[in-house]
Design an enzyme around this catalytic site. Structure first.
Site, short mmCIF file in Angstrom:
data_model
loop_
_atom_site.label_atom_id
_atom_site.label_comp_id
_atom_site.label_asym_id
_atom_site.label_seq_id
_atom_site.Cartn_x
_atom_site.Cartn_y
_atom_site.Cartn_z
N SER A 23 -32.90 -12.97 -2.59
CA SER A 23 -31.08 -12.90 -3.02
C SER A 23 -31.01 -10.87 -3.25
O SER A 23 -32.24 -10.61 -4.08
CB SER A 23 -30.80 -13.85 -3.50
N TYR A 73 -30.77 -18.10 -10.85
CA TYR A 73 -30.69 -17.26 -9.89
C TYR A 73 -31.37 -15.87 -9.42
O TYR A 73 -32.55 -16.34 -9.09
CB TYR A 73 -29.01 -17.80 -9.08
P1 NDP Z 1 -27.49 -24.14 1.67
O1 NDP Z 1 -26.36 -23.85 0.19
O2 NDP Z 1 -26.57 -23.94 3.00
O3 NDP Z 1 -29.10 -24.95 1.51
C1 NDP Z 1 -29.82 -24.91 1.02
C2 NDP Z 1 -30.95 -25.78 1.38
O4 NDP Z 1 -31.86 -25.65 0.33
C3 NDP Z 1 -30.42 -27.30 1.68
O5 NDP Z 1 -30.64 -28.06 2.91
C4 NDP Z 1 -30.76 -27.97 0.99
O6 NDP Z 1 -30.90 -29.37 0.85
C5 NDP Z 1 -32.34 -27.68 0.82
N1 NDP Z 1 -33.10 -27.52 -0.81
C6 NDP Z 1 -32.41 -27.37 -1.80
N2 NDP Z 1 -33.09 -27.93 -2.63
C7 NDP Z 1 -33.90 -28.62 -1.90
C8 NDP Z 1 -35.07 -29.46 -2.88
N3 NDP Z 1 -35.57 -29.89 -4.43
N4 NDP Z 1 -35.88 -29.67 -1.62
C9 NDP Z 1 -35.97 -29.60 0.35
N5 NDP Z 1 -34.77 -29.26 -0.47
C10 NDP Z 1 -34.22 -28.15 -1.14
O7 NDP Z 1 -27.71 -22.62 1.45
P2 NDP Z 1 -28.12 -20.91 2.14
O8 NDP Z 1 -28.51 -21.69 3.39
O9 NDP Z 1 -27.49 -20.53 2.13
O10 NDP Z 1 -29.72 -20.61 1.87
C11 NDP Z 1 -30.42 -20.76 1.93
C12 NDP Z 1 -31.63 -19.68 1.16
O11 NDP Z 1 -31.17 -18.50 1.35
C13 NDP Z 1 -31.64 -19.91 -0.54
O12 NDP Z 1 -32.92 -19.88 -0.33
C14 NDP Z 1 -30.38 -19.20 -1.19
O13 NDP Z 1 -30.98 -18.94 -2.13
C15 NDP Z 1 -31.05 -18.20 -0.38
N6 NDP Z 1 -29.87 -16.64 -0.36
C16 NDP Z 1 -28.50 -17.78 0.37
C17 NDP Z 1 -27.19 -16.67 0.16
C18 NDP Z 1 -26.34 -16.92 0.35
O14 NDP Z 1 -25.16 -16.06 0.31
N7 NDP Z 1 -25.67 -18.03 1.76
C19 NDP Z 1 -27.12 -15.15 -0.97
C20 NDP Z 1 -28.57 -14.85 -0.83
C21 NDP Z 1 -29.95 -15.58 -0.73
P3 NDP Z 1 -29.86 -30.59 1.26
O15 NDP Z 1 -29.01 -30.79 1.87
O16 NDP Z 1 -30.86 -31.39 1.05
O17 NDP Z 1 -28.82 -29.61 -1.07
#
Ligand code: NDP
Length: 250
Positions: free
Chosen positions: A142, A155
């Site tokens: 990020s 974070y």
């Molecule tokens: P979402 O919140 O839409 O999705 C997060 C995903 O991670 C979900 O599928 C969630 O599953 C899964 N997850 C979280 N914890 C676990 C766990 N313990 N085991 C398995 N799966 C898990 O977020 P984004 O798509 O936006 O984010 C994806 C990545 O991008 C992340 O790493 C985030 O930090 C990074 N990111 C996002 C940004 C943004 O602005 N959106 C900016 C910078 C980085 P479940 O549905 O079960 O909760």
């Protein structure tokens, strides 16, 4: 771009992970779509995408923080596949809390989900990649891991660790033909932003030359590039996908 390649993608049920599943399937990859909760809706979605692009997408269920579950899942995938070509370490959580108000437990938990789980999976999967002397690992970091912002002790630190560990993995795995890169998204329109303060998003927008949030697909396109042979001479890099953001404006 990915015909004949096999990919593991975590956090595949929504946001950037789901967009990556679709982008990879469209390019002919066989995908192991990893999520922590089984649901009919997810399985249906995977069936739809795989039939649209005539490829195979298999749901896999495990919590990335559970070592035994992760080991079992990789063992199972390894048993069915001739090799794993791509790992996208995407699953993550967002925590926004002032340093003085953040418990050590919260910081530890955030490190566990966002950083340690990525390292664990990269260790498990790279052992399979080493056998074929090829592979591409993409860790999702990020912009918060690059520039400090208020409330990002948990974070931001976890994502800074992702960026740093990516470079270390790249140094150690290069000799086996395995490339390791990270992608640092900025403000991307997914569920992760659902509960963010409007003031914060307004402030970011005024400092974003492209003047809008990014989409999950726009991040998935960059992940796809790094996964493919188009990026065959890139490793240890962190690609920023943030619309040209000029910091937080403090
Ligand atoms: P979402 O919140 O839409 O999705 C997060 C995903 O991670 C979900 O599928 C969630 O599953 C899964 N997850 C979280 N914890 C676990 C766990 N313990 N085991 C398995 N799966 C898990 O977020 P984004 O798509 O936006 O984010 C994806 C990545 O991008 C992340 O790493 C985030 O930090 C990074 N990111 C996002 C940004 C943004 O602005 N959106 C900016 C910078 C980085 P479940 O549905 O079960 O909760």
């Amino acid at each position: 771009m990915l015909t004949g390649k096999t990919a593991i993608i975590t956090g595949a049920n929504r946001g950037i992970g789901l967009a990556t599943v679709e982008a990879f399937a469209k390019q002919g990859a066989v995908v192991w779509a990893c999520v922590r909760t089984q649901s009919e809706e997810f399985e249906q979605k995977m069936k739809e995408i795989s039939s649209e692009y005539a490829t195979t997408i298999t749901p896999v269920y495990f919590d990335v923080t559970k070592e035994s579950e992760a080991k079992e899942a990789v063992k199972m995938i390894g048993g069915y596949s001739k090799g794993i070509d791509i790992l996208v370490n995407n699953a993550g959580i967002s925590v926004e809390r002032l340093f003085s108000m953040t418990s050590i437990e919260t910081i530890g938990n955030t490190m566990e989900v966002n950083f340690l789980s990525q390292v664990r999976l990269a260790q498990l999967v790279s052992r399979l990649m080493v056998r074929n002397r090829t592979g591409s690992i993409i860790n999702i970091a990020s912009v918060s891991g690059i520039e400090s912002e208020q409330g990002s002790i948990a974070y931001g630190s976890s994502k800074a660790a992702v960026i740093f560990s990516t470079k270390t993995m790249a140094v150690e795995l290069g000799k086996y033909g395995i490339r390791v890169n990270s992608v640092s998204p900025g403000f991307i329109d997914t569920d992760m932003w659902k509960n963010r303060d409007n003031d914060v998003s307004d402030r970011i927008m005024t400092r974003t030359p492209l003047g809008r949030k990014g989409t999950a697909q726009e991040v998935a396109n960059v992940i796809l590039f790094l996964a493919s042979d188009m990026a065959s001479y890139m490793t240890g890099q962190n690609l920023v996908v943030d619309g040209g953001r000029l910091g937080w404006g403090y």
